[in-house]
Design a protein around this motif. Structure first.
Motif, PDB file in Angstrom:
ATOM      1  N   LYS A 236       0.830  -1.205   0.000  1.00 24.32           N
ATOM      2  CA  LYS A 236       0.000   0.000   0.000  1.00 24.32           C
ATOM      3  C   LYS A 236       0.870   1.262   0.000  1.00 24.32           C
ATOM      4  O   LYS A 236       0.601   2.210  -0.749  1.00 24.32           O
ATOM      5  N   ARG A 239       2.448   1.709  -3.520  1.00 23.53           N
ATOM      6  CA  ARG A 239       1.503   2.197  -4.534  1.00 23.53           C
ATOM      7  C   ARG A 239       1.235   3.686  -4.324  1.00 23.53           C
ATOM      8  O   ARG A 239       1.001   4.417  -5.282  1.00 23.53           O
ATOM      9  N   ILE A 345      -5.653 -15.063  -5.323  1.00 25.69           N
ATOM     10  CA  ILE A 345      -6.225 -15.138  -3.968  1.00 25.69           C
ATOM     11  C   ILE A 345      -6.337 -13.708  -3.439  1.00 25.69           C
ATOM     12  O   ILE A 345      -5.368 -12.956  -3.515  1.00 25.69           O
ATOM     13  N   PRO A 346      -7.513 -13.328  -2.905  1.00 25.20           N
ATOM     14  CA  PRO A 346      -7.603 -11.998  -2.298  1.00 25.20           C
ATOM     15  C   PRO A 346      -6.506 -11.847  -1.242  1.00 25.20           C
ATOM     16  O   PRO A 346      -6.289 -12.747  -0.435  1.00 25.20           O
ATOM     17  N   LYS A 348      -6.185 -10.410   1.513  1.00 25.59           N
ATOM     18  CA  LYS A 348      -6.458 -10.555   2.945  1.00 25.59           C
ATOM     19  C   LYS A 348      -6.578 -12.028   3.358  1.00 25.59           C
ATOM     20  O   LYS A 348      -6.462 -12.343   4.526  1.00 25.59           O
ATOM     21  N   ASP A 378      -0.966  -8.024  -7.734  1.00 25.75           N
ATOM     22  CA  ASP A 378      -2.182  -8.422  -8.446  1.00 25.75           C
ATOM     23  C   ASP A 378      -2.927  -9.553  -7.750  1.00 25.75           C
ATOM     24  O   ASP A 378      -3.851 -10.121  -8.311  1.00 25.75           O
ATOM     25  N   GLY A 379      -2.505  -9.950  -6.563  1.00 29.24           N
ATOM     26  CA  GLY A 379      -3.132 -11.088  -5.892  1.00 29.24           C
ATOM     27  C   GLY A 379      -2.818 -12.409  -6.555  1.00 29.24           C
ATOM     28  O   GLY A 379      -3.533 -13.395  -6.394  1.00 29.24           O
TER      29      GLY A 379
ATOM     30  N   ASP B  99     -12.413  -3.440   2.026  1.00 29.29           N
ATOM     31  CA  ASP B  99     -11.279  -4.311   2.356  1.00 29.29           C
ATOM     32  C   ASP B  99     -10.015  -3.462   2.293  1.00 29.29           C
ATOM     33  O   ASP B  99      -9.522  -3.135   1.212  1.00 29.29           O
ATOM     34  N   TRP B 125      -8.483   5.089   1.506  1.00 27.90           N
ATOM     35  CA  TRP B 125      -8.341   4.607   0.139  1.00 27.90           C
ATOM     36  C   TRP B 125      -9.057   5.596  -0.779  1.00 27.90           C
ATOM     37  O   TRP B 125      -9.623   6.587  -0.316  1.00 27.90           O
ATOM     38  N   ARG B 180     -12.649 -10.654  -6.447  1.00 33.18           N
ATOM     39  CA  ARG B 180     -11.869  -9.613  -5.761  1.00 33.18           C
ATOM     40  C   ARG B 180     -10.445  -9.491  -6.284  1.00 33.18           C
ATOM     41  O   ARG B 180      -9.674  -8.672  -5.783  1.00 33.18           O
ATOM     42  N   VAL B 181     -10.043 -10.330  -7.223  1.00 39.15           N
ATOM     43  CA  VAL B 181      -8.641 -10.277  -7.655  1.00 39.15           C
ATOM     44  C   VAL B 181      -8.527  -9.682  -9.053  1.00 39.15           C
ATOM     45  O   VAL B 181      -9.416  -9.839  -9.893  1.00 39.15           O
ATOM     46  N   ILE B 182      -7.428  -8.980  -9.278  1.00 45.85           N
ATOM     47  CA  ILE B 182      -7.228  -8.287 -10.542  1.00 45.85           C
ATOM     48  C   ILE B 182      -7.051  -9.275 -11.682  1.00 45.85           C
ATOM     49  O   ILE B 182      -7.575  -9.084 -12.771  1.00 45.85           O
ATOM     50  N   ARG B 210     -12.383  -1.742  -7.482  1.00 46.55           N
ATOM     51  CA  ARG B 210     -10.956  -1.620  -7.235  1.00 46.55           C
ATOM     52  C   ARG B 210     -10.658  -0.244  -6.638  1.00 46.55           C
ATOM     53  O   ARG B 210     -11.082   0.770  -7.190  1.00 46.55           O
ATOM     54  N   LEU B 211      -9.935  -0.222  -5.530  1.00 43.39           N
ATOM     55  CA  LEU B 211      -9.577   1.043  -4.894  1.00 43.39           C
ATOM     56  C   LEU B 211      -8.106   1.364  -5.125  1.00 43.39           C
ATOM     57  O   LEU B 211      -7.316   0.494  -5.462  1.00 43.39           O
ATOM     58  N   PHE B 212      -7.761   2.628  -4.920  1.00 43.02           N
ATOM     59  CA  PHE B 212      -6.393   3.098  -5.139  1.00 43.02           C
ATOM     60  C   PHE B 212      -5.920   3.842  -3.888  1.00 43.02           C
ATOM     61  O   PHE B 212      -6.739   4.279  -3.074  1.00 43.02           O
TER      62      PHE B 212
END
Lengths: 457, 457
Positions: A236, A239, A345-346, A348, A378-379, B99, B125, B180-182, B210-212
């Motif tokens: 985080k 980014r 996989i998410p 979290k 990208d998970g 999340d 976020w 939830r995954v990109i 999708r959040l930034f």
């Protein structure tokens, strides 16, 4: 009589092809390990019109078609069935136009990715798709499988790089949708039917692609951390602080050790840490670029998010770090038979997923090692498990996919479904989704003439 | 009997709704100027199950449904036909989860965009969708129309912000695809069937978005330039030098003059220039952020790409520049009847397109003024033409869309097709594309129960 089409013999007389078993040998299989069979003929068309003519004839004569690009796929999608008509796009390899004002490339689908990237760079633009098979994969295959790679975090997946396309449908119709603008809201955006559907709905023959400013410089660092929780905090922060962030590659300790060994490199750090992040930024060459990167790395240590940092002082040192990250090929050769998972996989849920799945794998298959690395931004988690016995493989796949499903994961983040993952698709897609996918397949490809047996029936 | 559904009276007893003509008045039309008619009832369901129940009953009783969000659309898509059953999503307005590890929001489709943005920002976020109607438009409508806006250059269109969704199909089936995954490559990505198709194929009920990272600071500048060619050079340099670039808004001289007048602002520059760019960057608050921006602006002047620059010294001064950019609403009220075009044109053709189309407009409709501005980073040009006579409007539309088509343009970059642009869709999409769109519409929405009369039949 409505769809007039040339006879098969007329096709053979007009479209480049190979038909000797010796030459066709290499067109039986891709890199997935799935065993393909000998096709009837391999057409190598040079134009969209030739592709359309082949398709119309195959419809008329009720023949099945396997579509092939660079044969670098990992899901068996390009493997031929016995007697198939193969359409290889490898001779449609022209970069037709590079629009240096709008930043758009118009290309045939058979251009090798690396050649495309070079052609674009010569015009001082940048096409950011990048992965190991860049020297032999074709851009059409990249799009039809929605390939991922190392820079998704910054530039998106292949889907995000496609502005438009030309497609030949399973009845031979040519759809010209070579759109050049980013924003185009005119109803259903049909290109998404063909991106990631691995040739089930159409043959991509040409593409309009989105280009980016050519980065003038790169910087790399390897960061050692204490836990996965520290990695998500670092992601985080990175980014937010580094708009130039292009890669965020995570390696667990056991992967780093194996990879350094196979790449003939010394371990980068003196100490040993649970987890590592290989960070890359790419952008304009100016003082603020490197200053901002170093300030961020200092912040990581000061805030105790990172434990230690290596900043390569030369390009060779940076390459050396990337060689460790990329040593997966060498590792895999040493643990055959193996399964190389490519899971979404998410974030979290990732620690719980890893803990649960590795506990079971270690208990049930104590002779195998489990290595973890991934494009964490990208998970996308890669887990490789080997050596296994051949007879154990299906059960290992079942175990991992079922566990991923329980955490809302995807059984394929980037490699696709093809033939190999088809039995497990139910772990990622609901009954209702599979029904809708089949209905659309049956609408567009009703006689299963394109790539039968892949993804869904 | 297979699809058991409640009777209409049972629905009325269980699902919140309004049925008095007074209250239903505001549900007849959106902001397009298209005149809708009085519906039979307006349901305001609070759950996906209620939406599904309404749809199943309407199937059984052969009633048509109009789907409504915030009624801010500009293409007539939300306008009701007489006697329609309206499903308004406005009561499904819960932000279900943010999340903070993965940067994902799970929301109901009826959340007001501005409320969503605030909720996300409270968790540090950022959800970057932004345009004028933010205070009343609903996120479900934004997705079903693939809304654009001011920050597409940096974050993409709405499509790029959607990770997954839940949808109710025209037979009442609920598709849960709250991915939830990109990266998720498991065959056809079904969400793209519902993004930008304006409710023809399904009702979006929930979304994963999708959040930034939350930008800590912004900087704005207004640059005066000598020609469109200088603008395209500036765009490429800006994309390369400013990874934080979030807006690149172009205004032609005549637009700037009118907009300043209507916004009650002085003209920002003493001199007059042919064209202007309003530039914004947003990112982390650090020295390098502002240093890099100022260095870039200096470079523009030194390299003679830009002629003059205004850098606001206060937030109020920056707001004042944005008020000029956003004064289009006030301008339009003064030139009724008008046409407000929203066109996508490849950058390299934009000067020729503008020259050709304005020459004809000025000759044929000398009493109208033609104002030009746009999100140029995305190839999105706004042209407004007025005052016209009502009877001239169709011919003006025909002229502009036909000309755009000749340059490979799109008749709608961001506003969509709805009812109003349906007659002109042929200028953006080929016969083959329209046929495929219709075939898919007929597969999924065979009885035209959802939003009949919009986009394609």
């Amino acid at each position: 009589m409505k769809n007039s089409s040339p006879s098969f013999n007329a096709l053979l007389a007009s479209v480049p092809h190979i038909a000797s078993p010796d030459q066709m040998q290499r067109h039986m299989s891709d890199m997935s390990g799935y065993e393909g069979a000998m096709p009837a003929v391999v057409f190598r068309p040079v134009s969209t019109e030739q592709v359309s003519a082949i398709v119309k004839t195959c419809v008329a004569e009720n023949r099945k078609i396997t579509i092939q690009g660079g044969l670098t796929g990992l899901a068996g999608g390009a493997c031929a069935d016995a007697g198939d008509v193969v359409i290889s796009l490898e001779s449609m390899n022209r970069v037709e136009e590079i629009d240096t004002i709008g930043g758009v490339a118009i290309v045939q689908a058979g251009v090798i990715l690396e050649n495309l990237c070079h052609a674009v760079q010569q015009e001082d633009w940048y096409f950011p798709l990048d992965f190991g098979s860049r020297g032999s994969c074709l851009i059409g295959g990249n799009v039809s499988t929605n390939a991922g790679g190392n820079k998704v975090l910054r530039y998106g997946t292949t889907r995000d790089l496609v502005l438009g396309m030309e497609v030949v449908l399973p009845d031979g119709t040519i759809l010209n949708m070579l759109n050049r603008v980013i924003k185009n809201n005119t109803g259903l955006d049909l290109k998404h039917l063909f991106i990631g559907t691995e040739g089930r709905l159409g043959i991509i023959t040409r593409l309009s692609l989105r280009l980016f400013p050519n980065p003038q410089t790169r910087a790399t660092a390897l960061v050692a951390l204490d836990s996965f929780d520290h990695v998500t905090r670092m992601l985080k922060e990175a980014r937010s602080a580094l708009p130039d962030l292009s890669s965020f590659e995570v390696m667990w300790q056991s992967y780093l050790v194996q990879a350094a060994l196979h790449a003939n490199k010394e371990l980068p750090f003196e100490g040993s840490y649970p987890i590592y992040v290989l960070l890359e930024i790419e952008g304009a060459d100016k003082d603020t670029f490197h200053d901002g990167f170093h300030a961020f790395l200092e912040f990581l240590i000061e805030s105790e998010i990172g434990r230690d940092v290596i900043v390569p002082q030369t390009l060779e040192q940076a390459d050396s770090l990337w060689q460790i990250r990329d040593a997966i090929g060498e590792i895999l050769r040493s643990i055959r038979p193996y399964v190389a998972f490519d899971i979404g996989i998410p974030l979290k849920h990732m620690p719980a997923f890893i803990e649960q799945v590795t506990a079971v794998l270690e208990k049930e298959y104590p002779q195998a090692i489990n290595l973890l690395f991934g494009h964490l931004g990208d998970g996308n988690l890669h887990l490789t498990t080997g050596k296994l016995q051949e007879k154990e493989i299906f059960a290992v796949e079942e175990l991992v996919y079922q566990t991923a499903s329980g955490f809302g994961g995807s059984i394929s983040a980037e490699h696709g479904i093809g033939r190999i993952k088809k039995p497990f698709l139910k772990y990622s897609r609901s009954r209702e989704e599979l029904d809708l996918m089949s209905a659309i397949k049956n609408l567009i490809n009703p006689r299963d003439i394109f790539n039968a047996g892949r993804i869904v029936d």
